[in-house]
Design a protein around this motif. Structure first.
Motif, PDB file in Angstrom:
ATOM      1  N   GLN A   1       6.251   4.001   0.775  1.00 51.17           N
ATOM      2  CA  GLN A   1       7.077   5.101   1.295  1.00 51.17           C
ATOM      3  C   GLN A   1       8.189   4.562   2.206  1.00 51.17           C
ATOM      4  OE1 GLN A   1       6.991   8.260   0.062  1.00 51.17           O
ATOM      5  NE2 GLN A   1       5.614   7.093  -1.252  1.00 51.17           N
ATOM      6  N   GLN A   2       7.866   3.517   2.975  1.00 52.19           N
ATOM      7  CA  GLN A   2       8.901   2.905   3.837  1.00 52.19           C
ATOM      8  C   GLN A   2       9.996   2.271   2.983  1.00 52.19           C
ATOM      9  OE1 GLN A   2       7.155   0.271   6.873  1.00 52.19           O
ATOM     10  NE2 GLN A   2       5.386   1.623   6.921  1.00 52.19           N
TER      11      GLN A   2
ATOM     12  N   PRO B   1       3.658   9.952  -2.505  1.00 50.61           N
ATOM     13  CA  PRO B   1       2.616  10.057  -1.476  1.00 50.61           C
ATOM     14  C   PRO B   1       1.344  10.684  -2.066  1.00 50.61           C
ATOM     15  CG  PRO B   1       4.699  10.891  -0.648  1.00 50.61           C
ATOM     16  CD  PRO B   1       4.904  10.637  -2.113  1.00 50.61           C
ATOM     17  N   THR B   2       0.204  10.260  -1.562  1.00 46.95           N
ATOM     18  CA  THR B   2      -1.086  10.639  -2.143  1.00 46.95           C
ATOM     19  C   THR B   2      -1.260  12.133  -2.419  1.00 46.95           C
ATOM     20  OG1 THR B   2      -1.904   8.837  -0.778  1.00 46.95           O
ATOM     21  CG2 THR B   2      -3.552  10.139  -1.923  1.00 46.95           C
TER      22      THR B   2
ATOM     23  N   ASN C   1       0.849  -1.193   0.000  1.00 48.11           N
ATOM     24  CA  ASN C   1       0.000   0.000   0.000  1.00 48.11           C
ATOM     25  C   ASN C   1       0.887   1.246   0.000  1.00 48.11           C
ATOM     26  OD1 ASN C   1       0.745   0.713   2.680  1.00 48.11           O
ATOM     27  ND2 ASN C   1      -0.834  -0.659   3.502  1.00 48.11           N
ATOM     28  N   VAL C   2       0.257   2.393  -0.087  1.00 50.06           N
ATOM     29  CA  VAL C   2       1.013   3.633  -0.294  1.00 50.06           C
ATOM     30  C   VAL C   2       1.994   3.921   0.852  1.00 50.06           C
ATOM     31  CG1 VAL C   2      -0.710   5.248   0.623  1.00 50.06           C
ATOM     32  CG2 VAL C   2       0.795   5.991  -1.211  1.00 50.06           C
ATOM     33  N   SER C   3       1.626   3.614   2.097  1.00 52.96           N
ATOM     34  CA  SER C   3       2.560   3.907   3.194  1.00 52.96           C
ATOM     35  C   SER C   3       3.713   2.900   3.223  1.00 52.96           C
ATOM     36  CB  SER C   3       1.837   3.956   4.543  1.00 52.96           C
ATOM     37  OG  SER C   3       1.408   2.678   4.910  1.00 52.96           O
ATOM     38  N   GLN C   4       3.430   1.651   2.838  1.00 55.98           N
ATOM     39  CA  GLN C   4       4.524   0.669   2.748  1.00 55.98           C
ATOM     40  C   GLN C   4       5.514   1.057   1.650  1.00 55.98           C
ATOM     41  OE1 GLN C   4       2.048  -2.802   2.136  1.00 55.98           O
ATOM     42  NE2 GLN C   4       2.287  -3.490   4.263  1.00 55.98           N
TER      43      GLN C   4
END
Length: 304
Positions: free
Chosen positions: A37-38, A73-74, A32-35
Motif C-alpha cells: 500500500q505504501q 487492501p485485505t 507484505n500487504v501494508s508495504q
C-alpha cells in the motif's frame, strides 16, 4: 524496505517495450500487504501515475488477477470478491460461504463498512436480494459478525446445545434448520468444539454426517464450512484449494482468492494440512495445474 525504490523498480519493469513480469513478481511477493500500500501511494506521488492502472494495462488473465489482488487492501479484496459473487453472472455461492464463514468479527465489520462505502448498499441487503430461504438466513447471520469470540465453555449449555441439534435433526422427521443456524453461527469456537464432542456421544455420529444427511445444497455447504472453520481453519482452506485444482479444469477464482487472501495469514499451516490430507504438497499441485507467470506468482505465494 524503501517504498521509493520498489516503486521505481515497478515502473522500470513496465516502461518501454515489453514487460518484465519476473521483476513485478519478485518485487510484489517479497513485500507484505501494508508495504504494498505504501508503494502504491509512493508510485503515484513520485511517478504521477496510478500503479494499479499501469499493472492492468501491462498484464492480463489470471496473472493480472493475482497481482491486482495483492495490491488491494485485505478488507477491500474481500469486498470486491463478495460483490463479484453477488453481482456477476449468476451467484458464486462458494465464495460467499468461504469468506463469511472464515473471517473474524473484526474482519466482517471492516468488510461491512467498506462494502457500504464502495457500493452504497449494505452487504446484507445485497445478500437478501440475491439469495433465498434458509441459505440466506445463514449468510445474514454470518454477516452480522456477532459470534462470541471468547473461550469460555459452559458445560451445561454445551450439553443443551448438542441435545438441541440432535432434536432439530436426527431425532425428528424433517429438520429444524434454524436451531442449527442459531447455534453454529453465534457460539464461540471452544464451546462449539465441546458441543461437537457431546453431539457425537448423543447421536452416535459426527455433526458433519448429520448435516450432510439432514440438509442439501448451499445450506449444507454453508453449515459444513462453519463447522470446518471452527475445527481447523487451515484444513478448510487446504480442502478449498484441493477442490479448486483436482479433476478437469481449474476453479481459478477460488484458487486465486485463497492464495491471495491467506498468503500472509496462515499459508504455512494450510500447506502442512494440505500435505497431511492429500499426501502431496500444495506446491507440487499448483505446479502441475497452472502455467506461466500465473504459476510463478502462485508458487511464490505458496512458498516452500
Amino acid at each position: 524496505f524503501s517504498a521509493d525504490q520498489e516503486a521505481q523498480a515497478l515502473r522500470k519493469a513496465m516502461k518501454g517495450l515489453g514487460t518484465d513480469e519476473d521483476a513485478i513478481i519478485e518485487t510484489l511477493t517479497k513485500l507484505n500487504v501494508s508495504q504494498r500500500q505504501q508503494v502504491l501511494i509512493t508510485y503515484k506521488s513520485t511517478i504521477g501515475r496510478d500503479l494499479i492502472d499501469d499493472l492492468k494495462s501491462e498484464l492480463s488473465g489470471n496473472f493480472e488477477k493475482v497481482i491486482v489482488g495483492l495490491m488491494t487492501p485485505t478488507a477491500m479484496y474481500d469486498v470486491h470478491e463478495l460483490r463479484r459473487a453477488l453481482k456477476g453472472a449468476g451467484t458464486d455461492e462458494g465464495c460467499l460461504i468461504e469468506i463469511l464463514a472464515s473471517r473474524t468479527n473484526e474482519e466482517i465489520r471492516r468488510i461491512n463498512e467498506n462494502y457500504k462505502i464502495q457500493y452504497g448498499s449494505t452487504l446484507e441487503d445485497d445478500i437478501v436480494s440475491d439469495t433465498s430461504s434458509k441459505f440466506r438466513r445463514v449468510l445474514v447471520s454470518l454477516t452480522t459478525g456477532n459470534r462470541d469470540e471468547g473461550t469460555f465453555v459452559d458445560e451445561a449449555l454445551a450439553q443443551q446445545d448438542a441435545q438441541c441439534l440432535y432434536e432439530a435433526g436426527e431425532k425428528r422427521w424433517g429438520t429444524d434448520e434454524m436451531q442449527f443456524i442459531s447455534i453454529l453461527c453465534t457460539r464461540n469456537r471452544c464451546h462449539l468444539l465441546r458441543v461437537f464432542d457431546v453431539y457425537r456421544t448423543i447421536a452416535n455420529k459426527d455433526i458433519t454426517e448429520s448435516i450432510k444427511s439432514e440438509m442439501s445444497g448451499d445450506l449444507e455447504d454453508a453449515l459444513l464450512a462453519v463447522v470446518k472453520c471452527m475445527r481447523n481453519k487451515p484444513a478448510y482452506f487446504a480442502e478449498r484449494l484441493y477442490k479448486s485444482m483436482k479433476g478437469l479444469g481449474t476453479d481459478d477464482s477460488t484458487l486465486i482468492r485463497v492464495m491471495v487472501s491467506r498468503s500472509e495469514v496462515d499459508m504455512l499451516y494450510i500447506r502442512r494440512e494440505f500435505l497431511s490430507m492429500y499426501g502431496k504438497s500444495l506446491h507440487s499441485f499448483i505446479k502441475g495445474d497452472c502455467s506461466g507467470d500465473y504459476r510463478k506468482v502462485l508458487l511464490r505465494l505458496c512458498g516452500g
